[in-house]
Design an enzyme around this catalytic site. Structure first.
Site, PDB file in Angstrom:
ATOM      1  N   ASN A 226      46.628  47.139  36.491  1.00 61.19           N
ATOM      2  CA  ASN A 226      47.189  47.088  38.123  1.00 61.19           C
ATOM      3  C   ASN A 226      46.116  48.303  38.914  1.00 61.19           C
ATOM      4  O   ASN A 226      45.502  48.624  38.736  1.00 61.19           O
ATOM      5  CB  ASN A 226      48.305  46.973  38.295  1.00 61.19           C
ATOM      6  CG  ASN A 226      48.955  46.565  39.865  1.00 61.19           C
ATOM      7  OD1 ASN A 226      48.721  45.617  40.060  1.00 61.19           O
ATOM      8  ND2 ASN A 226      50.568  47.340  40.193  1.00 61.19           N
TER       9      ASN A 226
ATOM     10  N   ASN B  46      52.431  51.996  40.209  1.00 58.55           N
ATOM     11  CA  ASN B  46      51.992  51.690  41.379  1.00 58.55           C
ATOM     12  C   ASN B  46      52.049  53.425  41.795  1.00 58.55           C
ATOM     13  O   ASN B  46      52.244  54.155  40.727  1.00 58.55           O
ATOM     14  CB  ASN B  46      52.767  51.163  42.080  1.00 58.55           C
ATOM     15  CG  ASN B  46      52.219  49.627  42.359  1.00 58.55           C
ATOM     16  OD1 ASN B  46      51.409  49.007  42.182  1.00 58.55           O
ATOM     17  ND2 ASN B  46      53.567  48.406  42.340  1.00 58.55           N
TER      18      ASN B  46
ATOM     19  N   ASP C 297      55.604  50.899  46.083  1.00 57.85           N
ATOM     20  CA  ASP C 297      53.975  50.404  45.610  1.00 57.85           C
ATOM     21  C   ASP C 297      53.183  51.857  45.728  1.00 57.85           C
ATOM     22  O   ASP C 297      53.431  52.622  45.303  1.00 57.85           O
ATOM     23  CB  ASP C 297      54.267  49.222  47.052  1.00 57.85           C
ATOM     24  CG  ASP C 297      53.311  48.533  46.716  1.00 57.85           C
ATOM     25  OD1 ASP C 297      52.017  48.585  45.399  1.00 57.85           O
ATOM     26  OD2 ASP C 297      53.193  47.133  46.599  1.00 57.85           O
TER      27      ASP C 297
ATOM     28  N   GLU D 179      54.852  39.152  34.570  1.00 56.21           N
ATOM     29  CA  GLU D 179      56.502  38.922  35.599  1.00 56.21           C
ATOM     30  C   GLU D 179      57.355  39.463  35.851  1.00 56.21           C
ATOM     31  O   GLU D 179      58.029  38.921  36.049  1.00 56.21           O
ATOM     32  CB  GLU D 179      57.599  37.464  33.673  1.00 56.21           C
ATOM     33  CG  GLU D 179      56.661  36.573  33.150  1.00 56.21           C
ATOM     34  CD  GLU D 179      57.350  35.794  31.506  1.00 56.21           C
ATOM     35  OE1 GLU D 179      58.960  37.049  31.683  1.00 56.21           O
ATOM     36  OE2 GLU D 179      56.851  35.148  31.010  1.00 56.21           O
TER      37      GLU D 179
ATOM     38  N   ARG E 266      48.823  42.789  32.967  1.00 56.28           N
ATOM     39  CA  ARG E 266      47.145  43.242  33.387  1.00 56.28           C
ATOM     40  C   ARG E 266      47.186  44.404  33.740  1.00 56.28           C
ATOM     41  O   ARG E 266      47.919  45.118  34.102  1.00 56.28           O
ATOM     42  CB  ARG E 266      47.432  42.296  34.593  1.00 56.28           C
ATOM     43  CG  ARG E 266      48.232  42.591  35.296  1.00 56.28           C
ATOM     44  CD  ARG E 266      46.886  41.274  36.590  1.00 56.28           C
ATOM     45  NE  ARG E 266      47.803  41.671  38.137  1.00 56.28           N
ATOM     46  CZ  ARG E 266      47.906  42.317  38.988  1.00 56.28           C
ATOM     47  NH1 ARG E 266      46.844  42.991  38.902  1.00 56.28           N
ATOM     48  NH2 ARG E 266      48.534  42.010  40.285  1.00 56.28           N
TER      49      ARG E 266
ATOM     50  N   GLU F 281      45.298  44.974  48.027  1.00 60.87           N
ATOM     51  CA  GLU F 281      45.896  46.431  47.932  1.00 60.87           C
ATOM     52  C   GLU F 281      44.514  47.179  47.590  1.00 60.87           C
ATOM     53  O   GLU F 281      43.351  46.874  48.009  1.00 60.87           O
ATOM     54  CB  GLU F 281      46.184  46.045  46.079  1.00 60.87           C
ATOM     55  CG  GLU F 281      47.347  44.801  45.604  1.00 60.87           C
ATOM     56  CD  GLU F 281      48.764  46.230  45.461  1.00 60.87           C
ATOM     57  OE1 GLU F 281      48.279  47.760  45.823  1.00 60.87           O
ATOM     58  OE2 GLU F 281      49.921  45.919  45.674  1.00 60.87           O
TER      59      GLU F 281
END
Length: 290
Positions: free
Chosen positions: A100, A146, A197, A118, A98, A15
């Protein structure tokens, strides 16, 4: 156009590619591999650092080192000794999230969002780390943050919640870093097979989004219409950044972990790709000024 497999990193979840014009080096992360990698424009001079938790994004600091968004929030990273020091954990009370994806705005503030581990419920938020190290919540009810990026003049902010399959645009107050007037920029539903993304904006103001699980790079015009589709060797692409000495190489990350019920991933999945000959250039990425 030519697509080159630059490194066979086999990142579990590659990433956040970031080209630094000062060092002339490319940084990227392996989110689940808990690592930061760095190489030159051709994939050489490779170096890596370990971090103690899953990492969502990173940015370089104006005064040296980096800020990383880990599972437990924002941290400083010292490249010399690998030491990590906490700054703030904006989601300390939420067990299932978390940090990102994130990027630095033109004024030197770090904007990063969180995600549900999840990937099912809108539990996460989007946050701004100011240069005085204060943290402001900008958005909520997010499943997977994202693709944060800005128009060339910094007045429009683009952001995707991947599992909604939508990219949103906001008016961005460059003086305060506040978000205003959210509107739909692009909807993958019914038009594209994958999900939005990581993203970046080129020098012409067009938005590039990695179509994860679709294996394509999507270039959107400033009005949100699809301008170009670029097929990649793997479906598992995750993010991209323009770099190289002329900012005309598009570096693309991917993930090696299986997805969509697959038992095995593509042979080149998890590698770092370089796309040459697109005919467009990117913009220099800013460093965090805190």
């Amino acid at each position: 156009m030519r697509i080159e497999l630059l490194t066979e990193a086999r990142d579990e979840l590659g990433e956040g590619p970031l080209w630094d014009v000062r060092e002339q080096r490319l940084y990227w992360i392996d989110s689940h591999g808990k690592a930061i990698h760095r190489c030159d424009a051709a994939g050489g001079d490779l170096k890596s650092w370990s971090v103690p938790e899953h990492i969502g994004s990173m940015c370089l600091r104006e005064g040296g080192g980096a800020v990383v968004s880990l599972r437990t929030g924002f941290h400083f990273l010292d490249f010399d000794d690998g030491a990590v020091r906490p700054i703030a954990d904006p989601e300390a009370g939420i067990r299932r999230t978390r940090m990102n994806d994130g990027k630095v705005d033109r004024q030197g503030r770090f904007v990063a969002g969180a995600m549900d581990y999840e990937e099912r419920e809108p539990l996460a938020g989007l946050y701004r780390l100011d240069t005085d190290l204060s943290v402001t919540r900008l958005e909520g009810d997010i499943i997977v943050s994202n693709g944060p990026c800005w128009s060339p003049d910094g007045t429009i902010f683009y952001f995707a919640d991947s599992w909604t399959r939508k990219i949103w645009a906001y008016d961005y107050d460059i003086a305060t870093g506040d978000l205003l007037s959210r509107r739909l920029f692009a909807d993958f539903e019914g038009h594209l097979r994958g999900y939005p993304d990581g993203a970046t904006v080129d020098a012409e103001g067009f938005v590039w989004s990695a179509e994860v699980y679709g294996g394509r790079l999507v270039r959107f015009a400033p009005d949100g219409t699809i301008d170009r589709l670029v097929g990649m060797p793997v479906d598992s692409i995750t993010s991209m950044s323009f770099g190289g000495p002329e900012l005309d190489i598009l570096y693309v990350t991917s993930m090696a972990r299986p997805f969509g019920g697959r038992r095995r991933q593509e042979r080149e999945a998890g590698g770092l790709f370089a796309v040459h000959g697109l005919g467009v250039r990117g913009l220099p990425e800013a460093r965090f000024k805190g």
